[in-house]
Motif scaffolding. Structure first.
Motif, PDB file in Angstrom:
ATOM      1  N   GLY A 184      60.538   9.091  44.112  1.00 14.48           N
ATOM      2  CA  GLY A 184      61.017  10.230  44.895  1.00 14.48           C
ATOM      3  C   GLY A 184      62.071   9.818  45.923  1.00 14.48           C
ATOM      4  N   TYR A 185      62.044   8.537  46.343  1.00 15.93           N
ATOM      5  CA  TYR A 185      63.038   8.045  47.316  1.00 15.93           C
ATOM      6  C   TYR A 185      64.470   8.186  46.801  1.00 15.93           C
ATOM      7  CZ  TYR A 185      63.719   3.965  44.376  1.00 15.93           C
ATOM      8  OH  TYR A 185      64.046   3.147  43.317  1.00 15.93           O
ATOM      9  N   LYS A 186      64.610   8.329  45.459  1.00 15.92           N
ATOM     10  CA  LYS A 186      65.976   8.426  44.915  1.00 15.92           C
ATOM     11  C   LYS A 186      66.658   9.741  45.308  1.00 15.92           C
ATOM     12  CE  LYS A 186      65.947   5.289  40.976  1.00 15.92           C
ATOM     13  NZ  LYS A 186      66.554   5.035  39.670  1.00 15.92           N
ATOM     14  N   LEU A 187      65.883  10.771  45.617  1.00 14.39           N
ATOM     15  CA  LEU A 187      66.492  12.069  45.941  1.00 14.39           C
ATOM     16  C   LEU A 187      67.353  11.973  47.209  1.00 14.39           C
ATOM     17  CD1 LEU A 187      64.543  12.882  43.661  1.00 14.39           C
ATOM     18  CD2 LEU A 187      64.092  14.977  44.895  1.00 14.39           C
ATOM     19  N   PRO A 188      66.760  11.544  48.352  1.00 15.99           N
ATOM     20  CA  PRO A 188      67.626  11.403  49.533  1.00 15.99           C
ATOM     21  C   PRO A 188      68.709  10.347  49.345  1.00 15.99           C
ATOM     22  CG  PRO A 188      65.381  10.605  49.976  1.00 15.99           C
ATOM     23  CD  PRO A 188      65.340  11.305  48.669  1.00 15.99           C
ATOM     24  N   LEU A 189      68.437   9.341  48.500  1.00 13.38           N
ATOM     25  CA  LEU A 189      69.453   8.305  48.268  1.00 13.38           C
ATOM     26  C   LEU A 189      70.691   8.924  47.601  1.00 13.38           C
ATOM     27  CD1 LEU A 189      69.416   5.343  48.897  1.00 13.38           C
ATOM     28  CD2 LEU A 189      68.489   4.869  46.638  1.00 13.38           C
ATOM     29  N   PHE A 190      70.468   9.719  46.557  1.00 16.05           N
ATOM     30  CA  PHE A 190      71.606  10.361  45.892  1.00 16.05           C
ATOM     31  C   PHE A 190      72.307  11.342  46.844  1.00 16.05           C
ATOM     32  CE2 PHE A 190      69.912   8.842  41.799  1.00 16.05           C
ATOM     33  CZ  PHE A 190      71.091   8.409  41.233  1.00 16.05           C
ATOM     34  N   GLN A 191      71.528  12.045  47.654  1.00 10.67           N
ATOM     35  CA  GLN A 191      72.155  12.993  48.585  1.00 10.67           C
ATOM     36  C   GLN A 191      73.064  12.248  49.558  1.00 10.67           C
ATOM     37  OE1 GLN A 191      68.414  15.022  49.793  1.00 10.67           O
ATOM     38  NE2 GLN A 191      69.374  16.855  48.956  1.00 10.67           N
ATOM     39  N   GLY A 192      72.571  11.101  50.040  1.00 10.31           N
ATOM     40  CA  GLY A 192      73.369  10.305  50.974  1.00 10.31           C
ATOM     41  C   GLY A 192      74.622   9.742  50.318  1.00 10.31           C
ATOM     42  N   VAL A 193      74.477   9.294  49.075  1.00 14.15           N
ATOM     43  CA  VAL A 193      75.624   8.721  48.353  1.00 14.15           C
ATOM     44  C   VAL A 193      76.716   9.786  48.176  1.00 14.15           C
ATOM     45  CG1 VAL A 193      76.351   7.934  46.056  1.00 14.15           C
ATOM     46  CG2 VAL A 193      74.387   6.879  47.157  1.00 14.15           C
ATOM     47  N   ILE A 194      76.313  10.986  47.772  1.00  8.42           N
ATOM     48  CA  ILE A 194      77.299  12.055  47.559  1.00  8.42           C
ATOM     49  C   ILE A 194      77.934  12.438  48.892  1.00  8.42           C
ATOM     50  CG2 ILE A 194      77.526  14.506  46.919  1.00  8.42           C
ATOM     51  CD1 ILE A 194      77.440  12.617  44.515  1.00  8.42           C
ATOM     52  N   ASP A 195      77.131  12.566  49.924  1.00 10.80           N
ATOM     53  CA  ASP A 195      77.646  12.913  51.247  1.00 10.80           C
ATOM     54  C   ASP A 195      78.696  11.876  51.679  1.00 10.80           C
ATOM     55  OD1 ASP A 195      77.960  13.053  54.070  1.00 10.80           O
ATOM     56  OD2 ASP A 195      76.125  14.224  54.215  1.00 10.80           O
ATOM     57  N   GLU A 196      78.342  10.599  51.592  1.00 13.11           N
ATOM     58  CA  GLU A 196      79.255   9.553  52.076  1.00 13.11           C
ATOM     59  C   GLU A 196      80.523   9.465  51.235  1.00 13.11           C
ATOM     60  OE1 GLU A 196      76.023   6.530  54.111  1.00 13.11           O
ATOM     61  OE2 GLU A 196      77.412   5.732  52.625  1.00 13.11           O
ATOM     62  N   GLU A 197      80.357   9.544  49.925  1.00 16.72           N
ATOM     63  CA  GLU A 197      81.540   9.368  49.072  1.00 16.72           C
ATOM     64  C   GLU A 197      82.500  10.558  49.174  1.00 16.72           C
ATOM     65  OE1 GLU A 197      82.606   6.486  47.585  1.00 16.72           O
ATOM     66  OE2 GLU A 197      80.942   5.914  48.881  1.00 16.72           O
ATOM     67  N   LEU A 198      81.947  11.774  49.246  1.00 15.63           N
ATOM     68  CA  LEU A 198      82.840  12.935  49.385  1.00 15.63           C
ATOM     69  C   LEU A 198      83.508  12.926  50.761  1.00 15.63           C
ATOM     70  CD1 LEU A 198      80.853  15.806  47.601  1.00 15.63           C
ATOM     71  CD2 LEU A 198      82.816  14.530  46.733  1.00 15.63           C
ATOM     72  N   THR A 199      82.772  12.491  51.769  1.00 21.31           N
ATOM     73  CA  THR A 199      83.362  12.404  53.115  1.00 21.31           C
ATOM     74  C   THR A 199      84.521  11.403  53.112  1.00 21.31           C
ATOM     75  OG1 THR A 199      81.229  12.927  54.094  1.00 21.31           O
ATOM     76  CG2 THR A 199      82.846  11.904  55.539  1.00 21.31           C
ATOM     77  N   ARG A 200      84.301  10.275  52.428  1.00 21.94           N
ATOM     78  CA  ARG A 200      85.351   9.253  52.326  1.00 21.94           C
ATOM     79  C   ARG A 200      86.580   9.814  51.590  1.00 21.94           C
ATOM     80  NH1 ARG A 200      83.106   4.045  52.656  1.00 21.94           N
ATOM     81  NH2 ARG A 200      81.362   4.701  51.375  1.00 21.94           N
ATOM     82  N   MET A 201      86.314  10.552  50.502  1.00 20.53           N
ATOM     83  CA  MET A 201      87.435  11.110  49.728  1.00 20.53           C
ATOM     84  C   MET A 201      88.184  12.160  50.539  1.00 20.53           C
ATOM     85  SD  MET A 201      87.462  11.253  45.848  1.00 20.53           S
ATOM     86  CE  MET A 201      87.125   9.835  44.849  1.00 20.53           C
ATOM     87  N   SER A 202      87.433  12.954  51.299  1.00 22.95           N
ATOM     88  CA  SER A 202      88.089  14.021  52.066  1.00 22.95           C
ATOM     89  C   SER A 202      89.007  13.412  53.126  1.00 22.95           C
ATOM     90  CB  SER A 202      87.063  14.938  52.704  1.00 22.95           C
ATOM     91  OG  SER A 202      86.441  14.276  53.774  1.00 22.95           O
ATOM     92  N   ALA A 203      88.602  12.252  53.654  1.00 22.88           N
ATOM     93  CA  ALA A 203      89.403  11.608  54.683  1.00 22.88           C
ATOM     94  C   ALA A 203      90.723  11.096  54.108  1.00 22.88           C
ATOM     95  CB  ALA A 203      88.625  10.458  55.295  1.00 22.88           C
ATOM     96  N   SER A 204      90.728  10.744  52.812  1.00 23.25           N
ATOM     97  CA  SER A 204      91.962  10.193  52.227  1.00 23.25           C
ATOM     98  C   SER A 204      92.751  11.257  51.452  1.00 23.25           C
ATOM     99  CB  SER A 204      91.632   9.011  51.303  1.00 23.25           C
ATOM    100  OG  SER A 204      90.740   9.425  50.298  1.00 23.25           O
TER     101      SER A 204
END
Ligand SMILES: Cc1cc2nc3c(=O)[nH]c(=O)nc-3n(C[C@H](O)[C@H](O)[C@H](O)COP(=O)(O)OP(=O)(O)OC[C@H]3O[C@@H](n4cnc5c(N)ncnc54)[C@H](O)[C@@H]3O)c2cc1C
Length: 327
Positions: free
Chosen positions: A306-326
């Motif tokens: 079940g720990y994978k759920l917040p992990l994937f949410q965090g990964v998507i949040d961080e990667e999209l935030t990074r992409m939006s910045a560039s």
């Protein structure tokens, strides 16, 4: 202990295909995955067909349309360090550099990387599981902390192990495959087989078929891509969660996007939910939060993952935030 087997190293693709007509023959590229499978007797092998002498399977070239062709025997180190790959497809270079350790990247090939066998410890261990022809998936009620949250279909809960396959699917790449019936190209998105379709195979490769090349189409202008891998240790390890992202921006809006998860499913898992959440939108905080929520929609975690759920949410949040910045 290794089984006894014949070892051949043919000099032509045709001869390699002919050698593979033996039903207990197997392709040997870099051997970093195969030798472990042989040692553990995961499948019966009578003949090992080394393809390492096939010169035409080596190297990276730009195709006439501006895409890339990567020979199946190109090492992961070469993919990760190639100036053309780094300039045009940096996310693939990033994914290749995330595989295993420097020694394994020196020896392991990209063809072997996309064809490698699953890492489920029941499959790799002394268990006659469904994938090995038995009647039980031992992970279903067992030690399933590294297993899938999508696509198990109540059958087999492996995760697809390759780091390069998810980003190759996101890049819409195809595998060129040679076999007794000739040559064909298979989109990597259609290359992998879910357990509910056939629990005994991981890919659509037919007997005697060899992946000769990976073909990546040219990226449209405005495209940005990334590969992100989260693992338990900083030294070599497989992905607990990860994502390959290829987004085309029109100004600040996402005009098209392919989002493919690793560590999530028995195949590289395209997240239609995340793609829908960002399509046509600017990547602002609200859109990113909605996409992070969407990534786990329909997930079916097992007792210990079940720990994978917040992990994937965090990964998507961080990667999209990074992409939006560039963007
Ligand atoms: C300690 C360790 C850590 C690892 N960590 C990672 C990791 O973090 N990420 C990751 O992605 N992988 C990892 N791997 C897996 C593996 O090393 C790599 O995937 C490597 O790229 C496999 O390539 P190879 O050339 O050695 O394949 P091989 O071992 O030669 O072959 C692997 C499989 O693919 C088949 N095959 C190989 N080439 C072809 C071809 N051209 N056509 C058809 N079938 C083919 C073989 O028959 C075999 O079943 C790890 C392996 C080890 C041992």
């Amino acid at each position: 202990m290794f089984p006894n087997f014949d070892y051949v190293q043919p000099n032509s693709l045709q001869a390699a295909i002919t050698h593979l007509s033996d039903p207990a023959a197997v392709v040997h590229a870099g051997g970093t995955d195969l030798l472990g499978c042989l040692r553990e007797h995961i499948f019966a092998v009578k003949k090992v067909v080394s393809i390492s002498a096939l010169k035409e399977l080596h190297g990276i070239t730009e195709s006439v349309d501006g895409g890339l062709r990567i020979g199946a025997l190109t090492t992961l180190r070469a993919v990760g360090e190639d100036p053309l790959v780094r300039r045009r497809f940096s996310s693939l270079a990033q994914a290749a550099a995330e595989v295993a350790s420097p020694q394994l990247r020196n020896q392991g090939t990209i063809g072997g990387n996309i064809c490698q066998k699953p890492r489920c410890w029941y499959y790799r261990g002394d268990f006659t599981c469904l994938r090995k022809g038995g009647g039980t998936c031992f992970a279903a009620d067992g030690e399933n902390q590294f297993h899938c949250i999508f696509g198990g279909g109540g059958t087999c809960f492996i995760v697809h192990p390759s780091d390069t396959a998810p980003i190759l699917v996101a890049l819409n790449a195809a595998a060129r495959v040679a076999g007794p019936k000739g040559v064909r190209e298979v989109l990597l998105e259609k290359f992998y087989v879910l357990p509910e379709v056939d629990v005994r195979r991981e890919t659509v490769l037919e007997p005697q078929e060899i992946v000769t090349e990976i073909c990546i189409p040219p990226p449209a202008s405005g495209t940005r891509s990334a590969y992100r891998k989260v693992r338990a240790r900083r030294s070599w390890d497989f992905a607990l969660a990860g994502v390959g992202l290829v987004l085309r921006f029109d100004g600040r809006r996402v005009a098209a996007g392919r989002v493919v998860l690793s560590g999530a499913a028995p195949v590289p898992w395209r997240s239609a939910e995340v793609e829908q959440a960002i399509l046509g939108k600017e990547l602002n905080a609200a859109v990113i939060a909605a996409a992070a929520k969407a990534v786990v929609a329909g997930a079916e975690p097992l007792a210990k993952n079940g720990y994978k759920l917040p992990l994937f949410q965090g990964v998507i949040d961080e990667e999209l935030t990074r992409m939006s910045a560039s963007a």
